[in-house]
Design a protein around this motif. Sequence first.
Motif, PDB file in Angstrom:
ATOM      1  N   PRO A 169       1.033  -1.202  -0.128  1.00 21.57           N
ATOM      2  CA  PRO A 169       0.117  -0.207  -0.034  1.00 21.57           C
ATOM      3  C   PRO A 169       0.529   1.281   0.112  1.00 21.57           C
ATOM      4  O   PRO A 169       0.432   2.464  -1.065  1.00 21.57           O
ATOM      5  CB  PRO A 169      -0.925   0.105   1.418  1.00 21.57           C
ATOM      6  CG  PRO A 169      -0.748  -1.507   1.821  1.00 21.57           C
ATOM      7  CD  PRO A 169       0.780  -1.825   0.986  1.00 21.57           C
ATOM      8  N   ALA A 170       2.141   0.705   0.740  1.00 22.97           N
ATOM      9  CA  ALA A 170       3.148   2.515   1.042  1.00 22.97           C
ATOM     10  C   ALA A 170       3.584   2.719  -0.494  1.00 22.97           C
ATOM     11  O   ALA A 170       3.313   3.606  -1.556  1.00 22.97           O
ATOM     12  CB  ALA A 170       3.974   2.343   1.647  1.00 22.97           C
ATOM     13  N   LEU A 204       0.641   9.457  -6.263  1.00 21.18           N
ATOM     14  CA  LEU A 204       1.508   9.805  -6.152  1.00 21.18           C
ATOM     15  C   LEU A 204       2.401  11.076  -7.246  1.00 21.18           C
ATOM     16  O   LEU A 204       2.015  11.978  -8.093  1.00 21.18           O
ATOM     17  CB  LEU A 204       1.505  10.785  -5.185  1.00 21.18           C
ATOM     18  CG  LEU A 204       0.632  10.655  -3.392  1.00 21.18           C
ATOM     19  CD1 LEU A 204       1.317  11.233  -2.306  1.00 21.18           C
ATOM     20  CD2 LEU A 204      -0.383  11.709  -3.689  1.00 21.18           C
ATOM     21  N   ALA A 205       2.778   9.948  -8.163  1.00 22.27           N
ATOM     22  CA  ALA A 205       3.912  10.350  -8.902  1.00 22.27           C
ATOM     23  C   ALA A 205       3.490  10.486 -10.024  1.00 22.27           C
ATOM     24  O   ALA A 205       3.110  11.373 -11.146  1.00 22.27           O
ATOM     25  CB  ALA A 205       4.687   8.825  -8.275  1.00 22.27           C
ATOM     26  N   LEU A 206       2.421   9.160 -10.101  1.00 20.92           N
ATOM     27  CA  LEU A 206       1.261   9.786 -11.701  1.00 20.92           C
ATOM     28  C   LEU A 206       0.771  11.066 -11.738  1.00 20.92           C
ATOM     29  O   LEU A 206       0.449  11.690 -12.025  1.00 20.92           O
ATOM     30  CB  LEU A 206       0.556   8.213 -11.673  1.00 20.92           C
ATOM     31  CG  LEU A 206       1.426   7.232 -11.961  1.00 20.92           C
ATOM     32  CD1 LEU A 206       0.096   6.311 -12.134  1.00 20.92           C
ATOM     33  CD2 LEU A 206       1.880   6.844 -13.117  1.00 20.92           C
ATOM     34  N   PHE A 211      -6.523  14.256  -8.331  1.00 19.46           N
ATOM     35  CA  PHE A 211      -6.278  12.512  -8.501  1.00 19.46           C
ATOM     36  C   PHE A 211      -7.362  12.422 -10.406  1.00 19.46           C
ATOM     37  O   PHE A 211      -8.274  12.890 -10.041  1.00 19.46           O
ATOM     38  CB  PHE A 211      -6.678  11.901  -8.060  1.00 19.46           C
ATOM     39  CG  PHE A 211      -5.559  11.581  -6.757  1.00 19.46           C
ATOM     40  CD1 PHE A 211      -4.472  11.077  -7.263  1.00 19.46           C
ATOM     41  CD2 PHE A 211      -6.001  12.054  -4.954  1.00 19.46           C
ATOM     42  CE1 PHE A 211      -3.313  10.457  -5.727  1.00 19.46           C
ATOM     43  CE2 PHE A 211      -4.882  12.108  -4.614  1.00 19.46           C
ATOM     44  CZ  PHE A 211      -3.493  11.652  -4.785  1.00 19.46           C
ATOM     45  N   SER A 212      -6.344  12.567 -11.469  1.00 22.56           N
ATOM     46  CA  SER A 212      -7.551  12.267 -12.982  1.00 22.56           C
ATOM     47  C   SER A 212      -7.982  11.193 -12.437  1.00 22.56           C
ATOM     48  O   SER A 212      -7.314  10.417 -11.821  1.00 22.56           O
ATOM     49  CB  SER A 212      -6.414  12.541 -13.739  1.00 22.56           C
ATOM     50  OG  SER A 212      -5.038  11.669 -13.487  1.00 22.56           O
ATOM     51  N   PRO A 213      -8.367  10.665 -14.377  1.00 21.00           N
ATOM     52  CA  PRO A 213      -9.710   9.426 -14.166  1.00 21.00           C
ATOM     53  C   PRO A 213      -8.571   8.507 -14.449  1.00 21.00           C
ATOM     54  O   PRO A 213      -9.168   7.419 -13.429  1.00 21.00           O
ATOM     55  CB  PRO A 213     -10.830   9.793 -14.778  1.00 21.00           C
ATOM     56  CG  PRO A 213     -10.874  11.444 -14.765  1.00 21.00           C
ATOM     57  CD  PRO A 213      -9.284  12.138 -14.166  1.00 21.00           C
ATOM     58  N   PRO A 214      -7.085   8.667 -14.717  1.00 18.57           N
ATOM     59  CA  PRO A 214      -6.723   7.532 -15.326  1.00 18.57           C
ATOM     60  C   PRO A 214      -6.494   6.770 -13.906  1.00 18.57           C
ATOM     61  O   PRO A 214      -5.967   5.429 -13.141  1.00 18.57           O
ATOM     62  CB  PRO A 214      -5.684   7.856 -15.991  1.00 18.57           C
ATOM     63  CG  PRO A 214      -5.703   9.470 -16.878  1.00 18.57           C
ATOM     64  CD  PRO A 214      -6.923  10.189 -15.630  1.00 18.57           C
TER      65      PRO A 214
END
Length: 280
Positions: free
Chosen positions: A75-76, A83-85, A166-169
Amino acid sequence: MSGVSLAVAPPTEPDQTTNSAVKPMEKPLHRQQQQQQPAVGSVMGSLRVIELQLIAFIMVFSISGLVPLLDLVFPAFATAYFLALSRLAFPSYGRTSGSQEIFQGGRLFRLYVILGTTVGLFLPLAYVLGGFARGDEHAVRSATPHLFLLSCQILTENIISGLSLFSPPVRALVPLLYTVRRIFVIMDWIRDVWLNKTLPANANLQDVAWYWFGRILAVANLLYFSINLFVFLIPKFLPRAFEAYFRDRDEIHAKMAEDKRSAAANQAQAQAQQADKKSD
């Protein structure tokens, strides 16, 4: 798709144009619909209780020593990856609200989600609690990693779906990534209950029923989440998320280009007017 975040529809905003055109005979019906809105709010408020329960489950599973180290770290790693995406690959353009669903199905789809919640969460939780009550450490240890990862998935989905960051992807990749990992965990669960666990020769009827309940439950989880991954998440859920994302991105880029052209035209017109004034 966890079965909790998708089972509750997002609250709808009232249409101002419709309200202004309501006929006198339709006003009682409109007031009745407004009275029903607090019920939706109470359902959404109950999600906060669910999240607190999930946090409690995660903490108990983490300190119990029943979850392997790889599953504890996953999970981490997944959260850092999301977050990176959201920063580097698929930044949010702010066009979609956090509570908007990527996939809105009908009644059969919601029944499918409820089935997954029952098979993936409620029955395995009952199996683990029953294992504690019966002193069956083998049953507890085999099903706990799946419950831990599913609890982390549901909690992550609920938190990410409420943030416009956060975007949909990225939101679509949460159930996809967790489901892939849980399928391997469920395969270990199947191997434990089908190969590593045996019934004593003098087993009574309750022991036999409990033995086969664990076996059937593990297979049912593998079947459901395999179908969920290869029939729903990959071919339907993920493409729809990318379609919405790139559509919003193209609209924003087109609007920015139009604004630049309009600003350049206004600047040229202003310069032409100044030149005319100077010539006069």
